[in-house]
Design a protein around this motif. Structure first.
Motif, PDB file in Angstrom:
ATOM      1  N   ILE A  35       0.856  -1.189   0.000  1.00  0.00           N
ATOM      2  CA  ILE A  35       0.000   0.000   0.000  1.00  0.00           C
ATOM      3  C   ILE A  35       0.896   1.245   0.000  1.00  0.00           C
ATOM      4  O   ILE A  35       0.662   2.205  -0.742  1.00  0.00           O
ATOM      5  N   LEU A  36       1.934   1.239   0.810  1.00  0.00           N
ATOM      6  CA  LEU A  36       2.815   2.408   0.920  1.00  0.00           C
ATOM      7  C   LEU A  36       3.646   2.624  -0.340  1.00  0.00           C
ATOM      8  O   LEU A  36       4.009   3.762  -0.646  1.00  0.00           O
TER       9      LEU A  36
ATOM     10  N   GLN B  68      -3.870  -0.088  -4.650  1.00  0.00           N
ATOM     11  CA  GLN B  68      -4.797   0.941  -4.183  1.00  0.00           C
ATOM     12  C   GLN B  68      -5.495   0.435  -2.912  1.00  0.00           C
ATOM     13  O   GLN B  68      -6.061  -0.655  -2.904  1.00  0.00           O
ATOM     14  N   ASP B  69      -5.471   1.234  -1.878  1.00  0.00           N
ATOM     15  CA  ASP B  69      -6.172   0.852  -0.651  1.00  0.00           C
ATOM     16  C   ASP B  69      -7.664   0.675  -0.911  1.00  0.00           C
ATOM     17  O   ASP B  69      -8.297   1.500  -1.571  1.00  0.00           O
ATOM     18  N   ALA B  70      -8.232  -0.382  -0.360  1.00  0.00           N
ATOM     19  CA  ALA B  70      -9.667  -0.631  -0.534  1.00  0.00           C
ATOM     20  C   ALA B  70     -10.380  -0.714   0.806  1.00  0.00           C
ATOM     21  O   ALA B  70     -11.534  -1.122   0.879  1.00  0.00           O
ATOM     22  N   HIS B  71      -9.692  -0.353   1.881  1.00  0.00           N
ATOM     23  CA  HIS B  71     -10.263  -0.551   3.211  1.00  0.00           C
ATOM     24  C   HIS B  71     -10.814   0.716   3.838  1.00  0.00           C
ATOM     25  O   HIS B  71     -11.805   0.692   4.556  1.00  0.00           O
TER      26      HIS B  71
ATOM     27  N   VAL C  42      -6.976  -9.122   1.968  1.00  0.00           N
ATOM     28  CA  VAL C  42      -7.672  -9.247   0.680  1.00  0.00           C
ATOM     29  C   VAL C  42      -9.095  -8.713   0.876  1.00  0.00           C
ATOM     30  O   VAL C  42      -9.830  -9.226   1.722  1.00  0.00           O
ATOM     31  N   PRO C  43      -9.466  -7.662   0.113  1.00  0.00           N
ATOM     32  CA  PRO C  43     -10.699  -6.944   0.461  1.00  0.00           C
ATOM     33  C   PRO C  43     -11.955  -7.805   0.597  1.00  0.00           C
ATOM     34  O   PRO C  43     -12.735  -7.594   1.523  1.00  0.00           O
TER      35      PRO C  43
ATOM     36  N   LEU D 137      -2.998   8.510  -1.268  1.00  0.00           N
ATOM     37  CA  LEU D 137      -2.063   7.513  -0.778  1.00  0.00           C
ATOM     38  C   LEU D 137      -1.266   6.869  -1.915  1.00  0.00           C
ATOM     39  O   LEU D 137      -0.032   6.865  -1.894  1.00  0.00           O
ATOM     40  N   LYS D 138      -1.970   6.364  -2.897  1.00  0.00           N
ATOM     41  CA  LYS D 138      -1.289   5.675  -4.000  1.00  0.00           C
ATOM     42  C   LYS D 138      -0.416   6.654  -4.802  1.00  0.00           C
ATOM     43  O   LYS D 138       0.716   6.323  -5.174  1.00  0.00           O
TER      44      LYS D 138
END
Lengths: 253, 253
Positions: A18-19, A24-27, A153-154, B28-29
């Motif tokens: 993620i960093l 792409q963050d999904a949370h 895993v989303p 973020l991304k």
């Protein structure tokens, strides 16, 4: 509306991917929406790399600061899945293999069961630990005291959240309503300040947008009290009309 | 490849609308990718609400922990834009109106200039403060020592990042390469551990995926040294083939 403060929550997203911008963050949005609907305020999100000391430090800061802490990521079978040892160290406990999780994993994997997969049965030892069901890929998450340790895993994260949601103590639901118009933030700012000052228990947010090549402003009022939200939105809409805008009010909370 | 550690960065995303789930984060991304390409490691991201004490506390923790701190959000003209007073308090400085910013805003807004809009000319007082150009909507961001205070509207944030990027001291570029196959994480985990142990200076990440209804694993190797990445990826691909997978290797770093 009561005067008891709502429970609070923090989300700890664990993972180098993620960093680095790879994933792409999904949370964040998912937890924000689901918790808000339950009257639990998501008060902070941290994204951390797969580094033991950083995860332990954050966990200990967060579990004393918030009603609930949710972690995502780092509970799979590979070498970069270090969340469980970190959680155990943060709580000063040993890591053990949970017998129910081991049974389910052995039943699922059969003769493909191996040491790596059995790592997914590991949880911190001692009181206050319970498994979180994973009906998608079997390997469970777990709760330890006020910390919920979930997959990254989303689809699996969401299934785990659905499994624990009924066990969370919610607060007064927080409602929100919006009103948009092609009025610029800088033109309506003084009116908004006055409305905010008159309604200190409503959170009024102002978000500029660009639509049909014209700048506009979306105002969002958030509160546990629907009547106050309606009053605020009506005042904002009136101010927008004075400025020549045609306010579009979102659905009632 | 040198042995000097790369500069580090932290991103502080400020805004209730992100935590409530209303707005999908778009920063973020972007920051992760751009910084990684410059050899600056994004080491932490925090998302915080529009609450003064929380922002000040985080800013002070971060600016001593990281080479660079980037903030997004909260520098507009409305009552909920509190970032600049928070930054000033974190640094123990007063807020002043920057003459260049005031001049540009007055020129842009003409007789629509008002007190709310002139708030966008405010910066902390004293040494080490410089404006960050905003060629999209004029109101600038600013740098104070190692902290970069930027807008929250993604197009504007990106323009501001482009403006400051040439002033940042980068490190050795971090390269990455991936290899994917329909091999399960739990089957390749032991091989991966051995490869990771043999190459401690490469970060090897393992990410499960579902494609054509079949589970697979994507392995990513990250390092400042392209030759070592290639060696690691070749070993992982070989291990995938032994397990019956057909590895697909991503573009060379």
């Amino acid at each position: 509306m009561t005067n008891t403060p709502n429970p609070t929550a923090c989300l700890l997203i664990i993972g180098d991917e993620i960093l680095s911008g790879r994933t792409q963050d999904a949370h964040l949005k998912f937890f924000g929406e689901r918790l808000a609907a339950m009257g639990i305020g998501l008060s902070e999100v941290r994204v951390l790399p797969d580094v033991e000391s950083r995860i332990i430090e954050a966990l200990n800061a967060m579990r004393s600061a918030y009603t609930y802490v949710f972690t995502t990521g780092g509970i799979g079978p590979t070498h970069d899945d270090i969340t469980t040892p970190c959680v155990a160290k943060a709580f000063g406990r040993k890591v053990i293999r949970h017998p129910d999780a081991e049974r389910d994993l052995r039943a699922y994997y059969g003769d493909r069961t191996n040491d790596a997969r059995l790592r997914m049965a590991e949880v911190p030892d001692g009181a206050g630990v319970s498994l979180i069901e994973n009906h998608i890929s079997v390997a469970p998450g777990y709760r330890i005291e006020n910390v919920f340790v979930m997959a990254g895993v989303p689809t699996v994260t969401r299934a785990m959240f659905d499994a624990v949601a009924p066990t969370l103590k919610g607060g007064d639901p927080v409602y929100s309503q919006s009103v948009d118009a092609h009025v610029r933030e800088g033109d309506i700012a003084a009116d908004l300040s006055a409305i905010q000052n008159a309604h200190p228990h409503v959170a009024i947010g102002s978000y500029p947008f660009m639509r049909l090549d014209k700048l506009g402003t979306s105002i969002v009022a958030r509160s546990t009290d629907k009547a106050t939200i309606a009053a605020v939105i009506a005042k904002v809409a009136a101010a927008m009309r004075v400025l020549g805008g045609e306010p579009i009010i979102g659905p009632s909370p």
